[in-house]
Design an enzyme around this catalytic site. Structure first.
Site, short mmCIF file in Angstrom:
data_model
loop_
_atom_site.label_atom_id
_atom_site.label_comp_id
_atom_site.label_asym_id
_atom_site.label_seq_id
_atom_site.Cartn_x
_atom_site.Cartn_y
_atom_site.Cartn_z
N LYS A 18 -2.05 -1.51 -3.83
CA LYS A 18 -3.15 -0.18 -3.73
C LYS A 18 -2.18 1.04 -3.63
CE LYS A 18 -6.32 1.98 -0.42
NZ LYS A 18 -6.61 1.88 0.86
N ARG A 67 -10.72 9.93 1.68
CA ARG A 67 -10.73 10.69 3.20
C ARG A 67 -11.73 11.54 3.20
NH1 ARG A 67 -3.95 11.08 3.07
NH2 ARG A 67 -3.91 8.84 2.79
N TYR A 90 -14.98 0.63 -6.79
CA TYR A 90 -16.47 1.37 -6.56
C TYR A 90 -17.53 1.24 -7.73
CZ TYR A 90 -13.62 3.33 -2.86
OH TYR A 90 -12.80 3.46 -1.60
N LYS A 135 1.17 10.30 5.57
CA LYS A 135 1.35 8.69 6.10
C LYS A 135 2.58 8.17 5.62
CE LYS A 135 -3.70 8.09 6.52
NZ LYS A 135 -4.90 7.17 6.48
N SER A 177 -10.30 5.61 -4.43
CA SER A 177 -11.29 6.82 -4.77
C SER A 177 -10.79 7.62 -5.80
CB SER A 177 -11.54 7.55 -3.51
OG SER A 177 -10.23 7.90 -2.95
N LYS A 220 0.85 -1.11 -0.07
CA LYS A 220 0.01 0.03 -0.07
C LYS A 220 0.93 1.31 -0.12
CE LYS A 220 -3.54 2.46 2.54
NZ LYS A 220 -4.60 2.33 3.48
#
Ligand code: PBG
Length: 332
Positions: free
Chosen positions: A256, A212, A321, A225, A282, A202
């Protein structure tokens, strides 16, 4: 490489492309509803869907609406959904205790879906960010994201989800040692059939922006992060992380984001021949739907083309999605 094709005109590669039937005969990859895991956002309340501005067509659903969505997904042949909670501001704390509460939003959603739609597999997200006042996936102590204390909390969180009936635990936090710790705890508690889908590779990606917003974490996140998610410049490191997570007991591994990391998907599949998934995140969804809304792209076509790219790259499945829309299109 196998033998090179005969030179033109003995070989005419356009010959097998001439008709739809010939193209179908020589097609190397296929896409079907069974390839999809559908990520969904859940919120408190009744009979409400709250649209997410940066993800056109996606809404946060209350549990009753989510159960209906799960029923529809199962009817379309989608094998699994993945739950992400929108946690109210007053439940976000530094100790993240709501994350492992037996009756938190996710665990109530799991029970409701299990009772109504037992045939769909339920995957969960294991990371502290929706519950953390800092917006980070791990505990923050003196400005540092601490590893081992976080892993202890993740184990409690995973156990609570398994207890509620989760089928697939998805640690997305990128702490070290969490897969082994969760696997050991699941075994000890008798959850022998609970699968682990490790977010193994990731990356620290800007493509997570709309997510987010969807889980209400963008305002909260202090800093970035980069001390736990991977550097987008790295490729060999992904193989080391996948090897470690498989050795620690992951059943499936994930790369990812997706579209910008298809090279990683291919390397992982070739190296380990393990069940390999990609998360079309997303921001990828926002890019494609945003352009389609403006009439700049054919939305249906780029959706299916982008999903097929994952299959071609060696993925066994895709978190997307687009899952219900793509499944509907594929059903004709
Ligand atoms: C949090 C988590 C993130 C996503 C899934 N789980 C965001 C992040 O790491 O900041 C992103 C999914 C998406 O962008 O669609 N652990």
């Amino acid at each position: 490489m196998p033998n090179p094709p005969a030179p033109y005109p003995a070989s005419r590669p356009r010959r097998p492309r001439k008709t739809a039937a010939r193209r179908a005969m020589v097609r190397e990859n296929t896409l079907c509803a069974g390839d999809f895991i559908w990520p969904v956002f859940v919120q408190e309340g009744d009979d409400t869907a709250t649209p997410i501005a940066s993800m056109p067509g996606v809404a946060r659903l209350t549990i009753d609406r989510l159960v209906e969505a799960a029923r529809e997904a199962a009817g379309l042949g989608i094998p699994a959904i993945c739950l992400f909670p929108y946690i109210e501001q007053d439940l976000k704390t530094e100790d993240c205790a709501d994350a492992w509460s037996a009756d938190n939003l996710v665990n109530r959603a799991i029970r409701a879906i299990k009772a109504a739609v037992p045939q769909i597999e339920i995957m969960t997200d294991v990371a502290l960010d929706p519950y953390n006042i800092n917006g980070h996936d791990g505990f923050v102590v003196d400005g540092q994201i601490v590893n081992d204390e976080t892993v202890e909390a993740l184990v409690k969180m995973a156990l609570a989800q398994a207890e509620a009936g989760a089928d697939i635990i998805g640690p997305s936090d990128m702490m070290d040692g969490r897969i082994g710790a969760i696997r050991t705890a699941l075994e000890a508690a008798g959850h022998r059939d609970v699968m682990i889908m490790s977010y193994a590779a990731k990356y620290a990606s800007a493509f997570y922006g709309p997510f987010r917003d969807a889980v209400g974490a963008s305002g909260a996140l202090r800093g970035d992060k980069n001390t736990y998610q991977m550097d987008p410049a790295n490729s060999d490191e992904a193989l080391r992380l996948v090897a470690r997570d498989l050795a620690e007991g992951a059943d499936m591994v994930m790369v990812k984001p997706g579209m910008a990391y298809l090279d990683i998907c291919r390397r992982v599949k070739d190296e380990f021949a393990a069940p390999t998934f990609a998360y079309q995140v997303s921001g990828e969804y926002a890019m494609l739907t945003g352009a389609a809304e403006r009439g700049w792209l054919d939305g249906d076509k780029v959706m299916l083309e982008s999903l097929m790219a994952f299959k071609r790259a060696g993925c066994d499945g895709i978190l997307t999605y687009f899952a219900p829309a793509a499944a509907r299109l594929l059903a004709g």
